[in-house]
Design a protein around this motif. Structure first.
Motif, PDB file in Angstrom:
ATOM      1  N   MET A 198     -54.366  62.821  49.881  1.00 36.47           N
ATOM      2  CA  MET A 198     -53.709  63.734  50.803  1.00 36.47           C
ATOM      3  C   MET A 198     -54.709  64.802  51.245  1.00 36.47           C
ATOM      4  SD  MET A 198     -50.278  65.906  50.119  1.00 36.47           S
ATOM      5  CE  MET A 198     -49.283  66.383  51.473  1.00 36.47           C
ATOM      6  N   ASN A 199     -54.745  65.076  52.536  1.00 40.16           N
ATOM      7  CA  ASN A 199     -55.643  66.085  53.079  1.00 40.16           C
ATOM      8  C   ASN A 199     -55.086  67.488  52.857  1.00 40.16           C
ATOM      9  OD1 ASN A 199     -57.593  64.311  54.168  1.00 40.16           O
ATOM     10  ND2 ASN A 199     -56.178  63.823  55.823  1.00 40.16           N
ATOM     11  N   ARG A 200     -55.966  68.466  52.971  1.00 41.96           N
ATOM     12  CA  ARG A 200     -55.523  69.853  52.791  1.00 41.96           C
ATOM     13  C   ARG A 200     -54.847  70.393  54.047  1.00 41.96           C
ATOM     14  NH1 ARG A 200     -58.807  75.350  51.030  1.00 41.96           N
ATOM     15  NH2 ARG A 200     -57.063  76.709  51.531  1.00 41.96           N
ATOM     16  N   TYR A 201     -55.418  70.122  55.228  1.00 45.54           N
ATOM     17  CA  TYR A 201     -54.915  70.679  56.479  1.00 45.54           C
ATOM     18  C   TYR A 201     -54.303  69.598  57.360  1.00 45.54           C
ATOM     19  CZ  TYR A 201     -58.057  74.489  55.153  1.00 45.54           C
ATOM     20  OH  TYR A 201     -58.705  75.488  54.479  1.00 45.54           O
ATOM     21  N   TYR A 202     -53.206  69.953  58.041  1.00 45.50           N
ATOM     22  CA  TYR A 202     -52.563  69.087  59.023  1.00 45.50           C
ATOM     23  C   TYR A 202     -52.264  69.933  60.248  1.00 45.50           C
ATOM     24  CZ  TYR A 202     -51.959  65.706  55.301  1.00 45.50           C
ATOM     25  OH  TYR A 202     -52.201  64.823  54.286  1.00 45.50           O
ATOM     26  N   VAL A 203     -52.503  69.377  61.435  1.00 41.08           N
ATOM     27  CA  VAL A 203     -52.239  70.094  62.681  1.00 41.08           C
ATOM     28  C   VAL A 203     -51.329  69.232  63.555  1.00 41.08           C
ATOM     29  CG1 VAL A 203     -53.244  71.116  64.749  1.00 41.08           C
ATOM     30  CG2 VAL A 203     -54.477  71.255  62.594  1.00 41.08           C
ATOM     31  N   TYR A 204     -50.281  69.869  64.060  1.00 41.75           N
ATOM     32  CA  TYR A 204     -49.334  69.225  64.965  1.00 41.75           C
ATOM     33  C   TYR A 204     -49.080  70.129  66.162  1.00 41.75           C
ATOM     34  CZ  TYR A 204     -47.909  65.615  61.632  1.00 41.75           C
ATOM     35  OH  TYR A 204     -47.889  64.527  60.789  1.00 41.75           O
ATOM     36  N   ASP A 205     -48.652  69.526  67.266  1.00 43.36           N
ATOM     37  CA  ASP A 205     -48.114  70.270  68.397  1.00 43.36           C
ATOM     38  C   ASP A 205     -46.691  70.607  67.969  1.00 43.36           C
ATOM     39  OD1 ASP A 205     -46.807  71.087  70.689  1.00 43.36           O
ATOM     40  OD2 ASP A 205     -47.612  69.500  71.940  1.00 43.36           O
ATOM     41  N   PHE A 206     -46.444  71.863  67.659  1.00 41.69           N
ATOM     42  CA  PHE A 206     -45.141  72.246  67.117  1.00 41.69           C
ATOM     43  C   PHE A 206     -44.081  72.315  68.206  1.00 41.69           C
ATOM     44  CE2 PHE A 206     -42.113  75.501  65.520  1.00 41.69           C
ATOM     45  CZ  PHE A 206     -41.624  74.777  64.459  1.00 41.69           C
ATOM     46  N   VAL A 207     -44.352  73.097  69.250  1.00 42.96           N
ATOM     47  CA  VAL A 207     -43.406  73.204  70.351  1.00 42.96           C
ATOM     48  C   VAL A 207     -44.145  73.666  71.607  1.00 42.96           C
ATOM     49  CG1 VAL A 207     -42.696  75.574  69.790  1.00 42.96           C
ATOM     50  CG2 VAL A 207     -41.133  74.122  71.020  1.00 42.96           C
ATOM     51  N   CYS A 208     -43.912  73.009  72.707  1.00 40.86           N
ATOM     52  CA  CYS A 208     -44.479  73.377  74.012  1.00 40.86           C
ATOM     53  C   CYS A 208     -45.991  73.551  73.977  1.00 40.86           C
ATOM     54  CB  CYS A 208     -43.828  74.644  74.525  1.00 40.86           C
ATOM     55  SG  CYS A 208     -42.062  74.487  74.797  1.00 40.86           S
ATOM     56  N   GLY A 209     -46.689  72.708  73.234  1.00 40.66           N
ATOM     57  CA  GLY A 209     -48.134  72.761  73.184  1.00 40.66           C
ATOM     58  C   GLY A 209     -48.708  73.777  72.209  1.00 40.66           C
ATOM     59  N   ASN A 210     -47.859  74.553  71.557  1.00 41.14           N
ATOM     60  CA  ASN A 210     -48.335  75.527  70.580  1.00 41.14           C
ATOM     61  C   ASN A 210     -48.529  74.826  69.238  1.00 41.14           C
ATOM     62  OD1 ASN A 210     -48.331  77.847  72.251  1.00 41.14           O
ATOM     63  ND2 ASN A 210     -46.109  77.908  72.093  1.00 41.14           N
ATOM     64  N   PRO A 211     -49.761  74.830  68.740  1.00 39.41           N
ATOM     65  CA  PRO A 211     -50.039  74.090  67.506  1.00 39.41           C
ATOM     66  C   PRO A 211     -49.565  74.807  66.245  1.00 39.41           C
ATOM     67  CG  PRO A 211     -52.064  75.013  68.379  1.00 39.41           C
ATOM     68  CD  PRO A 211     -50.986  75.358  69.346  1.00 39.41           C
ATOM     69  N   ILE A 212     -49.368  74.013  65.214  1.00 40.83           N
ATOM     70  CA  ILE A 212     -49.007  74.501  63.890  1.00 40.83           C
ATOM     71  C   ILE A 212     -50.036  73.939  62.915  1.00 40.83           C
ATOM     72  CG2 ILE A 212     -47.396  72.597  63.575  1.00 40.83           C
ATOM     73  CD1 ILE A 212     -45.712  74.288  61.786  1.00 40.83           C
ATOM     74  N   LEU A 213     -50.550  74.796  62.039  1.00 38.06           N
ATOM     75  CA  LEU A 213     -51.525  74.410  61.022  1.00 38.06           C
ATOM     76  C   LEU A 213     -50.852  74.508  59.662  1.00 38.06           C
ATOM     77  CD1 LEU A 213     -54.513  73.794  60.143  1.00 38.06           C
ATOM     78  CD2 LEU A 213     -54.802  76.264  59.978  1.00 38.06           C
ATOM     79  N   ILE A 214     -50.831  73.407  58.938  1.00 42.29           N
ATOM     80  CA  ILE A 214     -50.223  73.363  57.613  1.00 42.29           C
ATOM     81  C   ILE A 214     -51.348  73.298  56.587  1.00 42.29           C
ATOM     82  CG2 ILE A 214     -48.678  72.074  56.083  1.00 42.29           C
ATOM     83  CD1 ILE A 214     -47.801  70.827  59.042  1.00 42.29           C
ATOM     84  N   ASP A 215     -51.349  74.244  55.657  1.00 43.78           N
ATOM     85  CA  ASP A 215     -52.337  74.286  54.580  1.00 43.78           C
ATOM     86  C   ASP A 215     -51.604  73.910  53.297  1.00 43.78           C
ATOM     87  OD1 ASP A 215     -54.089  74.940  52.499  1.00 43.78           O
ATOM     88  OD2 ASP A 215     -54.900  76.677  53.548  1.00 43.78           O
ATOM     89  N   THR A 216     -51.839  72.706  52.799  1.00 43.70           N
ATOM     90  CA  THR A 216     -51.105  72.212  51.632  1.00 43.70           C
ATOM     91  C   THR A 216     -51.574  72.859  50.334  1.00 43.70           C
ATOM     92  OG1 THR A 216     -52.599  70.322  51.370  1.00 43.70           O
ATOM     93  CG2 THR A 216     -50.624  69.987  52.714  1.00 43.70           C
ATOM     94  N   GLU A 217     -52.760  73.441  50.334  1.00 40.83           N
ATOM     95  CA  GLU A 217     -53.260  74.093  49.122  1.00 40.83           C
ATOM     96  C   GLU A 217     -52.693  75.501  48.973  1.00 40.83           C
ATOM     97  OE1 GLU A 217     -57.594  75.507  47.786  1.00 40.83           O
ATOM     98  OE2 GLU A 217     -57.405  73.320  47.984  1.00 40.83           O
ATOM     99  N   PRO A 226     -35.250  65.189  55.819  1.00 40.23           N
ATOM    100  CA  PRO A 226     -35.550  65.535  57.217  1.00 40.23           C
ATOM    101  C   PRO A 226     -36.440  64.477  57.857  1.00 40.23           C
ATOM    102  CG  PRO A 226     -35.934  67.403  55.752  1.00 40.23           C
ATOM    103  CD  PRO A 226     -35.694  66.207  54.887  1.00 40.23           C
ATOM    104  N   TRP A 227     -36.326  64.336  59.160  1.00 40.76           N
ATOM    105  CA  TRP A 227     -37.166  63.395  59.883  1.00 40.76           C
ATOM    106  C   TRP A 227     -38.621  63.700  59.635  1.00 40.76           C
ATOM    107  CZ3 TRP A 227     -34.869  63.114  65.481  1.00 40.76           C
ATOM    108  CH2 TRP A 227     -33.587  62.574  65.410  1.00 40.76           C
ATOM    109  N   LYS A 228     -39.441  62.654  59.709  1.00 41.47           N
ATOM    110  CA  LYS A 228     -40.895  62.859  59.606  1.00 41.47           C
ATOM    111  C   LYS A 228     -41.380  63.512  60.893  1.00 41.47           C
ATOM    112  CE  LYS A 228     -42.521  59.422  56.429  1.00 41.47           C
ATOM    113  NZ  LYS A 228     -43.507  58.405  56.183  1.00 41.47           N
ATOM    114  N   PRO A 229     -42.443  64.323  60.786  1.00 44.86           N
ATOM    115  CA  PRO A 229     -43.026  64.866  62.023  1.00 44.86           C
ATOM    116  C   PRO A 229     -43.509  63.723  62.917  1.00 44.86           C
ATOM    117  CG  PRO A 229     -43.847  66.038  60.105  1.00 44.86           C
ATOM    118  CD  PRO A 229     -43.082  64.859  59.594  1.00 44.86           C
ATOM    119  N   SER A 230     -43.361  63.905  64.204  1.00 42.09           N
ATOM    120  CA  SER A 230     -43.703  62.878  65.186  1.00 42.09           C
ATOM    121  C   SER A 230     -45.200  62.583  65.215  1.00 42.09           C
ATOM    122  CB  SER A 230     -43.253  63.338  66.565  1.00 42.09           C
ATOM    123  OG  SER A 230     -43.785  62.522  67.558  1.00 42.09           O
TER     124      SER A 230
END
Length: 159
Positions: free
Chosen positions: A1-20, A93-97
């Motif tokens: 599993m990676n430490r960081y994940y980046v998704y387009d959260f809403v309307c092009g605004n990204p979200i950065l998830i830090d699992t550590e 919950p649904w998986k992120p797209s």
């Protein structure tokens, strides 16, 4: 599993998830596809026991569905909850797209660069010709940010 994940959260605004660190950071962009709150570290939210317990309660109330779920639930469940915590949830919950997935990795600088590049590519609003011409100028902000970040971290170790 990676430490960081980046998704387009809403309307092009990204979200950065830090699992550590167990944080979720929300960033915002302008019409030029630039993340304008990069230096201020966006809106960082610590996901502690209270938020996770709240999610577990919502998934166990017997009425958890897409219509009454929070969008952030899917990111917390799939990236920040332990297997033990997940086993306490009756609904999942649904998986992120995958369509909104920018990338993942363990190197912060590479993830920030990827996030900024993808946001620029998706959100620049002034036409393809102008987009290609202005890319170097309009993406220089994150390169400068990463340079500053690297030089300040080196200063900490200088005697």
């Amino acid at each position: 599993m990676n430490r960081y994940y980046v998704y387009d959260f809403v309307c092009g605004n990204p979200i950065l998830i830090d699992t550590e660190k167990k944080t979720v950071t929300f960033y915002h962009h302008n019409v030029y596809g630039q993340i304008y709150d990069l230096k201020s570290s966006g809106d960082e939210v610590k996901v502690g026991a209270a938020k996770i317990n709240g999610l577990i309660k919502r998934t166990n109330n017997g009425n958890y569905s897409f219509s009454n779920a929070y969008v952030i639930d899917r990111y917390i469940y799939h990236f920040l909850m332990s297997d033990e915590q997940k086993s306490k949830s009756k609904s999942i919950p649904w998986k992120p797209s995958e369509e909104n997935f920018y990338g993942s990795g363990d190197n912060f600088n590479e993830i920030i660069a990827l996030m900024c590049e993808r946001t620029y590519e998706k959100e620049y609003a002034w036409g393809k010709d102008k987009k290609a011409k202005e890319k170097t100028k309009l993406t220089a902000y994150y390169i400068d940010y990463l340079s500053e970040l690297n030089s300040s971290s080196r200063d900490l170790f200088t005697i």
